[in-house]
Scaffold this active site. Structure first.
Site, short mmCIF file in Angstrom:
data_model
loop_
_atom_site.label_atom_id
_atom_site.label_comp_id
_atom_site.label_asym_id
_atom_site.label_seq_id
_atom_site.Cartn_x
_atom_site.Cartn_y
_atom_site.Cartn_z
N HIS A 172 0.83 -1.21 0.00
CA HIS A 172 0.00 0.00 0.00
C HIS A 172 0.87 1.25 0.00
CE1 HIS A 172 -3.49 2.53 1.28
NE2 HIS A 172 -2.52 3.25 1.83
N GLU A 173 1.79 1.35 0.94
CA GLU A 173 2.61 2.56 1.04
C GLU A 173 3.50 2.74 -0.20
OE1 GLU A 173 2.06 4.85 3.07
OE2 GLU A 173 0.67 3.70 4.33
N HIS B 14 1.77 4.73 -2.82
CA HIS B 14 1.98 6.18 -2.65
C HIS B 14 3.34 6.59 -3.20
CE1 HIS B 14 -1.56 7.11 -0.33
NE2 HIS B 14 -1.25 6.30 0.66
N HIS C 219 3.35 6.89 -6.90
CA HIS C 219 2.64 8.11 -7.28
C HIS C 219 3.61 9.30 -7.22
CE1 HIS C 219 -1.45 10.46 -6.81
NE2 HIS C 219 -0.85 10.70 -7.96
#
Length: 681
Positions: A469-470, A473, A476
């Site tokens: 998940h991290e 980020h 991105h």
């Protein structure tokens, strides 16, 4: 003294010169940075020339570089490796920086100049036009159009809130450390593995408690160890310690702060012309109104609560079966994870604890997280031990495209420590933009207990999910290519920013990815295909609990921020919380909210105030995107390139829902989310 913040870093990718940075550098850099920034704004507002995009918006984007350099480094340190100096300075800086921000956002001349450019924006290119629109919308929402007396009152509210939220965070860190649970005998921790016991012994030794064991607390209500501990009293001690954070009389009591923060936020919202703080926040998000948020959350709450009750019946039976003869304990919150693992094993023959030997941290990172990114986007990762990071445990990787072109630096900080706040997150140390020629440096922080020397770091299933998940980020932040600093990386709407990270979670169990990293740390054997199949078959298991605990926190956040300035003051945090959960049918004692108010960092110190709904709001887009990948061949470069170009690569430079529709070919649909969480009627 030469202050390393007074000039751009000369290191590769603009990496801050951490080897040269000392605590005494921060204060003078902040002071000079704020002074420079205000002088640059004064040059804009004092110009005799008619306002243009170049002399107003571009000049505004160029301003404040010293302040930006010191802020990114300081607040990264305050989160990941704080000390007494940074803690004190952060509290001191909070009202000063709030006042500094207000001096710019509420400047009537600056607002008027931006307004002139806003009226003439149609002649600009798409990104420039969007920049003007965002600035005008944000300054309007922030109160730039208020009268001078109202602005003075607004500034007081903002400074007060900055102080209160900073104190909330410091209290929570102190409470998390103080309430770590000490066990005297290893038998109390029966069910934990060698690595977990080693981490608990190491944590005890670091606290001067040799021969004992310390279980450090995580940010959310539950704890990963609750699924494994056979000793019910030990589970209860950990859960009760977690839920007590900030909820005890004393210097770290967060209850008065919760009441004051919500009161001042309601007053500020009224001053700005909004009915509630939730209305203020959502007005400049993709949701637009708290009613839209409420409609989604309540649509999901009823089915989730019913599913959790059905799950509870099975878990109660399991707990009763395991109880000593003559006892019939009622399923409590500290029993849920343990009993659910037992039921999962009975129904699906899946024991997630059996997976830990296959989730060795380095293999997960290199063979899982990095491998998926390489397969999708063609990027490669090379560790750079020659580059000094902010902490000895924070490792630096250089990222290149398939053709060898540099992408940026990725900093990976895995382990928990007393100086690190709880949870997991991504930060940008350097944010890419073309205007200033900045490259990109991003960080990921997790809080995995560190085992003793020579022992492997074995991750739980949830910790592997969190890492994927991290890293979403981080991608991105790494891939965004924009012209203006305002749009760099993850600088997009808060209720959209979780979307790319949630999408990246899908690759954790994607067959090609899982096969590449899920290897037994001792034998080298791959995770059995049968175990993987059983895990996938049980994907919907316990979703009533998972959805209910999340929605409980999200609706609690909305309830606090749905208060109006004229309402009777709330005097008891626990009573308000209980009533808010009961009102939506999520008042199940066995399923407490993922965060209770006194340790709800997202909403009272983490910038997600009235915005914790963002995760489920973004999951509508995420689930629909996962369906698209499955429909179009999954883990391929063609798919990855499309997602990178049309979503990750645009950063915040485009309306996010337009970017999603450009990628998906239509607006998002809720059906895939309902299917994923078992919420279809």
């Amino acid at each position: 003294m030469t202050n390393p913040f007074f000039a751009p870093s000369a290191l590769e990718y603009g990496l801050p010169p951490f080897a040269d940075i000392r605590d005494e550098h921060y204060r003078p850099a902040f002071e000079q940075g704020m002074a420079e920034h205000l002088a640059e704004i004064a040059a804009i507002t004092g110009s005799a020339d008619a306002p243009t995009f170049e002399n107003t918006l571009v000049a505004l984007e160029r301003a404040g570089q010293t302040l930006s350099r010191v802020s990114t480094v300081f607040y990264n340190k305050a989160s990941a490796d704080s000390n007494d100096v940074t803690n004190a300075l952060e509290e001191e800086l909070a009202p000063l920086l709030a006042a500094h921000s207000d001096a710019i956002k509420l400047d009537p001349v600056l607002y008027a100049r931006i307004g002139v450019v806003y009226e003439e924006r149609d002649s600009l290119d798409a990104e420039a036009c969007y920049l003007v629109e965002r600035y005008y919308a944000e300054l309007t929402q922030a109160g730039a159009g208020l009268g001078e007396s109202e602005k003075a009152q607004l500034t007081q509210y903002n400074q007060r809130l900055s102080t209160l939220t900073t104190r909330f965070e410091k209290n929570l860190l102190a409470e998390t450390n103080d309430l770590a649970v000490v066990f005297d005998d290893v038998s109390e921790l029966d069910g934990l593995g060698e690595g977990e016991l080693s981490a608990a012994a190491q944590a005890a030794a670091e606290r001067g408690l040799p021969g004992r064991f310390v279980v450090t607390l995580v940010l959310f209500t539950g704890h990963p160890y609750l699924a494994s501990l056979t000793n019910r009293a030990s589970r209860q001690r950990i859960m009760e310690a977690s839920r007590a954070r900030g909820d005890r009389p004393g210097e770290h009591d967060n209850r008065p702060l919760v009441l004051e923060i919500t009161r001042v936020r309601a007053l500020r919202a009224a001053l700005l012309g909004f009915s509630t703080h939730a209305a203020f926040v959502t007005s400049d998000e993709t949701a637009k109104t708290p009613e839209a948020v409420d409609e989604l959350l309540r649509r999901l709450a009823g089915p989730a609560a019913r599913n959790a009750r059905r799950e509870q019946l099975a878990l109660q039976a399991e707990l009763a079966q395991r109880a000593p003869s003559g006892e019939s304990p009622e399923l409590a919150a500290w029993d849920w994870a343990f009993a659910s693992e037992a039921v999962r094993k009975a129904e699906f023959d899946v024991d997630t604890a059996q997976m830990r030997p296959y989730f060795e941290a380095e293999r997960v990172l290199q063979g899982g997280v990095f491998f998926a990114a390489t397969s999708l986007y063609g990027v490669t990762f090379t560790e750079r031990p020659d580059l000094v990071s902010y902490h000895p445990e924070a490792r630096v990787f250089e990222v290149h495209d398939e053709d060898g072109a540099p992408v940026g630096l990725y900093v990976y900080d895995l382990y928990t420590r007393d100086s690190k706040r709880g949870g997991a997150w991504m930060n940008s140390l350097i944010a890419q933009n073309g205007l200033l020629g900045h490259p990109v440096v991003v960080t990921n922080n997790l809080n995995v207990p560190k085992p003793g020397a020579g022992l492997p770091t074995l991750l739980t299933f949830d910790e592997v999910t969190t890492l994927f998940h991290e890293f979403g980020h981080a991608l991105h932040g790494l891939f965004a290519r924009v012209t203006y600093p305002k749009f760099a990386g993850t600088r997009t709407f808060r209720d959209f920013v979780e979307f790319p990270s949630q999408v990246n979670e899908m690759w954790m169990l994607w067959p090609e990815v899982l096969a590449n990293y899920a290897v037994h740390h001792a034998t080298g054997e791959p995770m059995p295909a049968s175990l993987v199949a059983k895990l996938q078959a049980s994907a919907g298991f316990n979703q009533g609990f998972a959805t209910s605990e999340y929605l409980g926190a999200a609706l609690l956040d909305q309830a606090w921020h749905g208060l109006r300035a004229g309402d009777a003051p709330v005097t008891d945090v626990a009573v308000f919380e209980a009533a808010a959960l009961a009102e939506v049918g999520l008042d199940n004692p066995a399923v407490p909210p993922r965060y209770s108010s006194t340790y709800f960092a997202h909403t009272f110190s983490g910038g997600y105030d009235a915005g914790y709904y963002s995760y489920i709001w973004s999951e509508v887009l995420d689930a629909d995107t996962v369906a698209w990948f499955r429909e179009n061949g999954g883990l391929t470069r063609v798919n990855g390139d499309r997602f990178r170009a049309r979503l990750l690569g645009v950063g915040g430079s485009k309306d996010p829902l337009e970017a999603f529709a450009d990628f998906r070919g239509r607006a998002a649909e809720i059906g895939p989310l309902l299917n994923r969480r078992g919420l279809n009627d």
